[in-house]
Design a protein around this motif. Sequence first.
Motif, mmCIF file in Angstrom:
data_model
loop_
_atom_site.group_PDB
_atom_site.id
_atom_site.type_symbol
_atom_site.label_atom_id
_atom_site.label_comp_id
_atom_site.label_asym_id
_atom_site.label_seq_id
_atom_site.Cartn_x
_atom_site.Cartn_y
_atom_site.Cartn_z
ATOM 1 N N ASN A 2 -12.352 -9.520 -1.373
ATOM 2 C CA ASN A 2 -12.591 -8.218 -0.748
ATOM 3 C C ASN A 2 -11.810 -7.116 -1.452
ATOM 4 O O ASN A 2 -12.312 -5.989 -1.610
ATOM 5 C CB ASN A 2 -12.209 -8.265 0.731
ATOM 6 C CG ASN A 2 -13.320 -8.827 1.606
ATOM 7 O OD1 ASN A 2 -14.416 -8.276 1.662
ATOM 8 N ND2 ASN A 2 -13.034 -9.930 2.296
ATOM 9 N N LEU B 168 -17.169 -1.667 -5.508
ATOM 10 C CA LEU B 168 -17.735 -0.669 -4.601
ATOM 11 C C LEU B 168 -17.642 0.745 -5.183
ATOM 12 O O LEU B 168 -18.636 1.484 -5.151
ATOM 13 C CB LEU B 168 -17.055 -0.742 -3.232
ATOM 14 C CG LEU B 168 -17.612 0.215 -2.169
ATOM 15 C CD1 LEU B 168 -19.094 -0.027 -1.930
ATOM 16 C CD2 LEU B 168 -16.826 0.068 -0.857
ATOM 17 N N ARG C 287 -21.421 -6.684 -0.418
ATOM 18 C CA ARG C 287 -20.049 -7.176 -0.260
ATOM 19 C C ARG C 287 -20.055 -8.647 0.173
ATOM 20 O O ARG C 287 -19.322 -9.466 -0.387
ATOM 21 C CB ARG C 287 -19.298 -6.338 0.773
ATOM 22 C CG ARG C 287 -17.906 -6.903 1.103
ATOM 23 C CD ARG C 287 -17.332 -6.287 2.369
ATOM 24 N NE ARG C 287 -16.960 -4.910 2.176
ATOM 25 C CZ ARG C 287 -15.761 -4.521 1.719
ATOM 26 N NH1 ARG C 287 -14.843 -5.417 1.421
ATOM 27 N NH2 ARG C 287 -15.500 -3.244 1.592
ATOM 28 N N TRP D 208 -13.618 -6.222 -4.612
ATOM 29 C CA TRP D 208 -14.816 -5.435 -4.277
ATOM 30 C C TRP D 208 -14.433 -3.986 -3.967
ATOM 31 O O TRP D 208 -15.053 -3.047 -4.481
ATOM 32 C CB TRP D 208 -15.534 -6.061 -3.082
ATOM 33 C CG TRP D 208 -16.736 -5.268 -2.672
ATOM 34 C CD1 TRP D 208 -16.817 -4.358 -1.661
ATOM 35 C CD2 TRP D 208 -18.017 -5.262 -3.307
ATOM 36 N NE1 TRP D 208 -18.066 -3.792 -1.603
ATOM 37 C CE2 TRP D 208 -18.833 -4.336 -2.608
ATOM 38 C CE3 TRP D 208 -18.563 -5.957 -4.376
ATOM 39 C CZ2 TRP D 208 -20.151 -4.073 -2.957
ATOM 40 C CZ3 TRP D 208 -19.882 -5.707 -4.728
ATOM 41 C CH2 TRP D 208 -20.667 -4.777 -4.030
ATOM 42 N N ASP D 209 -13.398 -3.807 -3.156
ATOM 43 C CA ASP D 209 -13.014 -2.458 -2.736
ATOM 44 C C ASP D 209 -12.447 -1.631 -3.890
ATOM 45 O O ASP D 209 -12.690 -0.417 -3.957
ATOM 46 C CB ASP D 209 -11.976 -2.536 -1.615
ATOM 47 C CG ASP D 209 -12.571 -2.997 -0.295
ATOM 48 O OD1 ASP D 209 -13.782 -2.796 -0.094
ATOM 49 O OD2 ASP D 209 -11.827 -3.563 0.532
ATOM 50 N N ASP E 191 -24.837 -1.819 1.155
ATOM 51 C CA ASP E 191 -23.453 -2.065 0.730
ATOM 52 C C ASP E 191 -22.841 -3.295 1.400
ATOM 53 O O ASP E 191 -22.190 -4.121 0.742
ATOM 54 C CB ASP E 191 -22.571 -0.849 1.073
ATOM 55 C CG ASP E 191 -22.831 0.337 0.167
ATOM 56 O OD1 ASP E 191 -23.825 0.309 -0.581
ATOM 57 O OD2 ASP E 191 -22.033 1.291 0.212
#
Length: 317
Positions: free
Chosen positions: A275, A283, A237, A278-279, A233
């Motif tokens: 980020n 993800l 990222r 992604w979060d 993971d």
Amino acid sequence: MDQSVRANLSPYQTFSRAEWAELRRGTPMTLTIEDVIRLRSLNDPVSLAEVEDIYLPLSRLLSFYVEATQGLHRATSRFLGHSGAKMPFIIGIAGSVAVGKSTTARILKTMLARWASSPKVDLITTDGFLYPNAVLKAEGLMERKGFPESYDQRALLGFLSDIKAGTPNVTAPVYSHLVYDVVPGETVTIDRPDILILEGLNVLQAGRGPKDGKAIPFVSDFFDFSIFIDADDLDLRRWYVERFMRLRDTAFRDPRSYFTRYAEVGEDEAIGIANGLWDRINLPNLRENVLPTRYRADLVLKKSGRHAIETVMLRKL
């Protein structure tokens, strides 16, 4: 549990990169460094050495699978008493955003097309089967783009059904990463390939079948061989953020880009945006939908933090 016992119980046989490379067995190298540079995706540093160690043995393995599948088709046709249409060999490639699926798909397409038999090899991504942004916005799914519900599964299954049946001139919609949307009225035509590669996030997804048992419910039902590209993971990222920052300095500066608004923000803000994307999106999709399909694949290619394939897992027969 003892490690040797665990290995015996696993449905996979695991190879280090060096062990897998030995299985090349003289398979000729048909790609040049120029080919590799042309075929690799942004921020995917695949090398000629990795092609030799990983993709040449894989090409050799696939040649055996294709030959065996064609032989089985001929035997079945003799049993049924008819010649039957040519059935393409379909390879599925799955894995996370930023893991390198597109690079693997393009390298394999080029290598397989250069076999001595010169097969016709086509490549399709599932991006074209995403619902248009207008539909996703109306359904409140823009933040779920790439999740299973954001795809027109009926259209994708219909496309694969026609391909597997040997139907000539099957069309598929085209997706533009620049405008981040399906291109209205634009299609690509696939005409009876020997091999079709289908690349996408969720191509190995499974779930509950139809209650009446009448429909073919899963994309993977059409696959003759499947590959999952795996990575940790935190590495995924980092690669996603690095790619986002490179796009910020290149494609995002095109006025037509859906993401052009990110081209002028400061570096720290851009990293925060990447980020956040992604979060919020990538993800959760990875954990809920993509990663659980890993062990449905026939072959798992595990990447290290250097973005290089270091371990190969082949499903036992």
